[in-house]
Scaffold this active site. Structure first.
Site, PDB file in Angstrom:
ATOM      1  N   PRO A 112      22.403  -6.791  22.057  1.00  0.00           N
ATOM      2  CA  PRO A 112      21.346  -7.720  21.629  1.00  0.00           C
ATOM      3  C   PRO A 112      20.263  -7.947  22.679  1.00  0.00           C
ATOM      4  O   PRO A 112      19.091  -8.118  22.350  1.00  0.00           O
ATOM      5  CB  PRO A 112      22.127  -9.012  21.332  1.00  0.00           C
ATOM      6  CG  PRO A 112      23.489  -8.542  20.927  1.00  0.00           C
ATOM      7  CD  PRO A 112      23.748  -7.338  21.787  1.00  0.00           C
TER       8      PRO A 112
ATOM      9  N   GLY B 272      18.138  -3.076  24.976  1.00  0.00           N
ATOM     10  CA  GLY B 272      17.857  -1.928  24.125  1.00  0.00           C
ATOM     11  C   GLY B 272      17.337  -0.795  24.989  1.00  0.00           C
ATOM     12  O   GLY B 272      18.092   0.048  25.471  1.00  0.00           O
TER      13      GLY B 272
ATOM     14  N   GLN C  45      -1.277   7.365   0.247  1.00  0.00           N
ATOM     15  CA  GLN C  45      -2.706   7.328  -0.091  1.00  0.00           C
ATOM     16  C   GLN C  45      -3.059   8.390  -1.127  1.00  0.00           C
ATOM     17  O   GLN C  45      -3.846   8.131  -2.048  1.00  0.00           O
ATOM     18  CB  GLN C  45      -3.536   7.534   1.176  1.00  0.00           C
ATOM     19  CG  GLN C  45      -5.028   7.279   0.994  1.00  0.00           C
ATOM     20  CD  GLN C  45      -5.346   5.799   0.826  1.00  0.00           C
ATOM     21  OE1 GLN C  45      -4.550   4.953   1.190  1.00  0.00           O
ATOM     22  NE2 GLN C  45      -6.497   5.511   0.252  1.00  0.00           N
TER      23      GLN C  45
ATOM     24  N   GLU D  61      16.681   5.468  19.210  1.00  0.00           N
ATOM     25  CA  GLU D  61      16.961   6.368  20.341  1.00  0.00           C
ATOM     26  C   GLU D  61      15.810   6.430  21.347  1.00  0.00           C
ATOM     27  O   GLU D  61      15.423   7.496  21.825  1.00  0.00           O
ATOM     28  CB  GLU D  61      17.369   7.762  19.835  1.00  0.00           C
ATOM     29  CG  GLU D  61      18.696   7.695  19.096  1.00  0.00           C
ATOM     30  CD  GLU D  61      19.311   9.047  18.827  1.00  0.00           C
ATOM     31  OE1 GLU D  61      19.076   9.980  19.599  1.00  0.00           O
ATOM     32  OE2 GLU D  61      20.055   9.153  17.836  1.00  0.00           O
TER      33      GLU D  61
END
Length: 387
Positions: free
Chosen positions: A136, A139, A343, A370
């Site tokens: 948490p 990262g 689009q 990753e």
């Protein structure tokens, strides 16, 4: 609505075996993935049985040695298989990439006894793996992880929380990076944790904007006692193991990104050929045809980039910078191509009647997982400026 059958991409493959492997993969995509991808994504159903089918076909073990049940295929081939799978269903392509990543520590840094004991089962298709690095509060700063493993006799007692774990709560084994020593990178080790480990539990899956059929969850270690013989490598070697795995894993993400982009382009081209305005197909209008040309060019450039990095890996050359470049370019290209596909389809692109909006939501996560693309730029810059 399911995606129209993907167009076969012309590929330069190193062997007849590789060509047959790509043919098998395309057949499985058509039969097993495309008919159910949209419905399972909408329902958030995890296709566990699909991974067993891929395992039976030998697609969960491609880059590993044949003596342990692997396919002995070069990364150049394995990544093209991933691209094909991701073009049909990203949750499956990314799931195969994550499984391959989770096997890397044991296959590369494990002892002969450990590999002989566990690797065949991991590569057979009966088991599905997960890779546990993020937490948490850590990262991109992986060296700041806090999950601790303290040795007590012949067991490590593990406490802490892992976050953003693909297959969290559904995997049969976890390659988990834990802290066994001092703060920083040198105090990190790698444990191979069984999915049935007492003291290990999963939180409810995250509610994500895309990839809903792929469970992503926190894992909680609460006094989990993991046998000492499940230490991969030596104590303190975990950060090295993690970086080595991530270099290879980033190539997997790059290949998956090109798969999503190719699917988005194929959809846009088919739509532009059949949608008529002002008495002719919209593909005849120069503004739209230029958009399709740019989409196709980005895909070809990305494919060339990840394959070039893969060939360096296969040749035993350093490829960390090239892996970061491939992950950065391919995932940014996938986001642009998927957005442009929406689009091209106009109002229909914004509805769930066509998969363009799903491709756009899926492409976004590939710029994050990753190592965010900002981290990739940092990696590349450091390679360029180091003396």
């Amino acid at each position: 609505m399911t995606t129209s059958p993907a167009k076969a991409v012309e590929r330069q493959l190193p062997s007849e075996e590789a060509r047959e492997l790509l043919g098998l993969t395309r057949d499985l995509v058509q039969r097993e993935l495309l008919p159910r991808a949209a419905e399972d994504e909408a329902a958030g159903r995890f296709p566990r049985e699909v991974f067993r089918t891929l395992g039976d076909a030998g697609l969960l073990s491609l880059p590993y040695e044949e003596r342990h049940g692997g396919g002995d295929q070069p990364y150049e081939v394995y990544l093209q298989v991933l691209e094909e799978l991701a073009s049909g269903w990203l949750a499956v392509g990314l799931g195969v990439s994550v499984h391959t990543l989770s096997c890397h520590a044991l296959a590369t840094f494990g002892t002969d006894e450990q590999r002989g004991r566990w690797l065949p089962g991991m590569l057979s298709g009966e088991q599905l793996g997960a890779y546990c690095l993020s937490e948490p509060q850590s990262g991109s700063d992986a060296a700041a992880l806090r999950t601790r493993a303290d040795l007590d006799g012949d067991e490590y007692v593990v406490n802490g929380t892992k976050a953003w774990i693909t297959h969290g709560g559904r995997a049969d084994f976890y390659s988990a990076l834990v802290r066994t020593g001092e703060e920083g990178a040198r105090g990190i080790s790698c444990l191979l944790v069984p999915g049935t480990q007492t003291g290990l539990s999963a939180a409810p899956p995250e509610q994500k904007m895309g990839m809903k059929s792929s469970p992503t969850a926190q894992l909680h270690f609460d006094g989990a006692r993991v046998s000492r013989d499940r230490l991969i490598g030596t104590e303190g070697q975990g950060f090295q193991i993690a970086l080595a795995a991530l270099d290879s894993g980033r190539l997997g993400i790059a290949a998956c990104a090109i798969g999503v982009a190719q699917a988005a382009l194929d959809l846009a081209v088919d739509y532009a050929r059949t949608r008529r305005q002002f008495g002719r197909p919209i593909a005849d209008f120069q503004g739209l045809s230029f958009m399709l040309a740019d989409m196709a060019t980005q895909i070809e450039a990305g494919r060339s980039l990840y394959l070039s990095a893969a060939r360096r890996r296969d040749a035993g050359l350093a490829f960390s910078k090239e892996a970061a470049m491939a992950k950065l370019f391919c995932t940014d290209a996938a986001m642009r191509v998927a957005t442009d596909a929406v689009q091209v389809l106009g109002g229909y692109g914004y509805t769930q009647d066509f998969p363009a909006e799903r491709f756009m939501r899926e492409a976004k996560v590939l710029q994050i997982v990753e190592g965010t693309n900002q981290i990739q730029r940092l990696v590349i810059g450091r390679h360029l400026t180091k003396s």
